[in-house]
Design a protein around this motif. Structure first.
Motif, short mmCIF file in Angstrom:
data_model
loop_
_atom_site.label_atom_id
_atom_site.label_comp_id
_atom_site.label_asym_id
_atom_site.label_seq_id
_atom_site.Cartn_x
_atom_site.Cartn_y
_atom_site.Cartn_z
N ALA A 81 45.90 37.59 34.86
CA ALA A 81 45.02 38.70 35.24
C ALA A 81 43.93 38.22 36.21
O ALA A 81 43.60 38.92 37.18
N GLY A 82 43.37 37.07 35.94
CA GLY A 82 42.35 36.55 36.86
C GLY A 82 42.90 36.27 38.24
O GLY A 82 42.25 36.53 39.26
N LEU A 83 44.14 35.75 38.30
CA LEU A 83 44.75 35.49 39.60
C LEU A 83 45.03 36.79 40.36
O LEU A 83 44.92 36.84 41.59
N VAL A 84 45.41 37.85 39.63
CA VAL A 84 45.65 39.15 40.28
C VAL A 84 44.38 39.67 40.92
O VAL A 84 44.37 40.13 42.08
N VAL A 85 43.26 39.61 40.18
CA VAL A 85 41.99 40.11 40.73
C VAL A 85 41.55 39.29 41.93
O VAL A 85 41.17 39.83 42.99
N LEU A 86 41.60 37.98 41.80
CA LEU A 86 41.18 37.13 42.92
C LEU A 86 42.13 37.29 44.10
O LEU A 86 41.69 37.29 45.27
N GLY A 87 43.41 37.43 43.83
CA GLY A 87 44.38 37.58 44.92
C GLY A 87 44.14 38.85 45.73
O GLY A 87 44.15 38.82 46.97
N PHE A 88 43.94 39.99 45.05
CA PHE A 88 43.70 41.25 45.78
C PHE A 88 42.34 41.24 46.47
O PHE A 88 42.19 41.84 47.55
N THR A 89 41.36 40.57 45.88
CA THR A 89 40.05 40.49 46.54
C THR A 89 40.14 39.68 47.83
O THR A 89 39.60 40.07 48.88
N ILE A 90 40.83 38.53 47.76
CA ILE A 90 40.98 37.70 48.96
C ILE A 90 41.83 38.41 50.01
O ILE A 90 41.53 38.35 51.22
N LEU A 91 42.87 39.12 49.55
CA LEU A 91 43.69 39.87 50.50
C LEU A 91 42.88 40.96 51.20
O LEU A 91 43.04 41.17 52.42
N TRP A 92 42.00 41.62 50.47
CA TRP A 92 41.14 42.63 51.09
C TRP A 92 40.22 41.99 52.13
O TRP A 92 40.01 42.54 53.21
N MET A 93 39.65 40.83 51.79
CA MET A 93 38.75 40.17 52.73
C MET A 93 39.49 39.77 54.01
O MET A 93 38.94 39.89 55.12
N VAL A 94 40.74 39.33 53.88
CA VAL A 94 41.52 38.98 55.07
C VAL A 94 41.75 40.22 55.93
O VAL A 94 41.58 40.20 57.17
N ARG A 95 42.17 41.35 55.32
CA ARG A 95 42.43 42.57 56.08
C ARG A 95 41.16 43.15 56.68
O ARG A 95 41.16 43.64 57.82
N GLN A 96 40.08 43.05 55.93
CA GLN A 96 38.81 43.56 56.46
C GLN A 96 38.33 42.71 57.62
O GLN A 96 37.79 43.23 58.62
N GLY A 97 38.51 41.42 57.53
CA GLY A 97 38.12 40.56 58.65
C GLY A 97 38.97 40.82 59.87
O GLY A 97 38.48 40.76 61.01
N GLN A 98 40.27 41.12 59.67
CA GLN A 98 41.12 41.46 60.81
C GLN A 98 40.69 42.78 61.44
O GLN A 98 40.73 42.94 62.68
N ALA A 99 40.27 43.75 60.61
CA ALA A 99 39.87 45.06 61.15
C ALA A 99 38.53 44.98 61.87
O ALA A 99 38.33 45.64 62.90
N GLU A 100 37.59 44.19 61.36
CA GLU A 100 36.26 44.11 61.95
C GLU A 100 36.12 42.97 62.96
O GLU A 100 35.14 42.91 63.69
N GLY A 101 37.06 42.07 62.94
CA GLY A 101 36.95 40.91 63.83
C GLY A 101 36.32 39.73 63.14
O GLY A 101 36.62 38.58 63.48
N SER A 102 35.46 39.98 62.16
CA SER A 102 34.80 38.92 61.40
C SER A 102 34.11 39.56 60.20
O SER A 102 33.84 40.76 60.19
N LEU A 103 33.86 38.75 59.20
CA LEU A 103 33.14 39.21 58.02
C LEU A 103 31.72 38.67 58.07
O LEU A 103 31.50 37.49 58.35
N VAL A 104 30.77 39.56 57.81
CA VAL A 104 29.37 39.17 57.83
C VAL A 104 28.74 39.59 56.51
O VAL A 104 29.24 40.46 55.80
N VAL A 105 27.65 38.94 56.17
CA VAL A 105 26.88 39.26 54.98
C VAL A 105 25.48 39.62 55.45
O VAL A 105 24.78 38.79 56.04
N GLY A 106 25.10 40.86 55.20
CA GLY A 106 23.78 41.32 55.66
C GLY A 106 22.97 41.87 54.49
O GLY A 106 23.51 42.44 53.55
N GLY A 107 21.66 41.69 54.56
CA GLY A 107 20.80 42.19 53.52
C GLY A 107 20.38 43.64 53.73
O GLY A 107 19.76 44.23 52.85
#
Length: 233
Positions: A81-107
């Motif tokens: 179960a932990g691997l499923v959650v981490l896997g989908f979270t990392i997959l989302w970050m990869v797709r979001q970075g591809q859509a935005e060009g990069s991932l940023v963290v803003g306050g």
């Protein structure tokens, strides 16, 4: 027992964090429930998603897997179960970075937000819970029963030799000679000559005067009262 309880609590806390994460903002004010599961494989789009077909779906599956693992005390289920959650979270970050060009963290609400943190923390807590749990082990029950039988067998008194059957000759292993069932000596029993009385030829046993031998037939002499010589005169 304590490790199972502590690991179960940590894993359940991780499952709760993962399930709540889609209801919080993930990126630029967009909640996790707005991302479709198919977008994680085909690419992030601006299309809104229903709750049951959003990223919440794999997280719900992971939460159910954690509950089953806690009930069955299965470390594998909780870790999966932990691997499923981490896997989908990392997959989302990869797709979001591809859509935005990069991932940023803003306050100021731009970039990655608290929902992603909740999802990643939930997956990590599930893995920690799986490590803390001792688990049941599928082959531990028969092995434990076998060990218990071995201990009971060792406690039983062991006879030096088993009693022979009634229809067989009592053959003892040390001498391979027949004997009584109570015979436990490693050496054969000495044979004793039967007693036949004192030896008549042994002078040590002649405690009384011996009778003279019987007279031969035709002997006029009295063996008890021999004849006396006549007086000289």
């Amino acid at each position: 027992m304590i490790r199972n309880i502590l690991g179960s609590l940590v894993a359940l806390a991780g499952a709760a964090s993962a399930v709540l994460s889609p209801f919080r903002d993930w990126y630029d004010g967009r909640a996790g429930r707005d991302y479709r599961v198919r977008d994680l494989f085909e690419g992030i789009t601006a299309t809104e998603s229903g709750v049951l077909v959003s990223i919440l779906l794999p997280f719900l599956f992971a939460a159910l897997l954690v509950i089953a693992g806690v009930v069955l005390r299965s470390r594998i289920a909780v870790a999966l179960a932990g691997l499923v959650v981490l896997g989908f979270t990392i997959l989302w970050m990869v797709r979001q970075g591809q859509a935005e060009g990069s991932l940023v963290v803003g306050g100021d609400g731009a970039g990655l937000q608290v929902g992603v943190v909740n999802a990643a923390a939930g997956g990590v807590l599930m893995l920690i819970g799986a490590l803390l749990m001792r688990g049941r082990g599928w082959g531990r029950g028969p092995a434990r029963a076998h060990a218990r039988r071995e201990r009971e067998r060792e406690r039983e008194p062991v006879e030096p030799y088993a009693a022979p059957p009634a229809d067989q000759v009592d053959m003892w292993p040390p001498t391979q000679e027949p004997g009584m069932s109570t015979h436990t000596s490693p050496w054969p029993e000495p044979e004793v000559d039967p007693y036949t009385g004192p030896d008549p030829h042994d002078p040590r046993t002649r405690s009384y005067p011996q009778a003279p031998p019987p007279a031969r037939p035709g002997d006029p002499r009295d063996p008890v009262h021999p004849p006396r010589r006549p007086p000289e005169g």
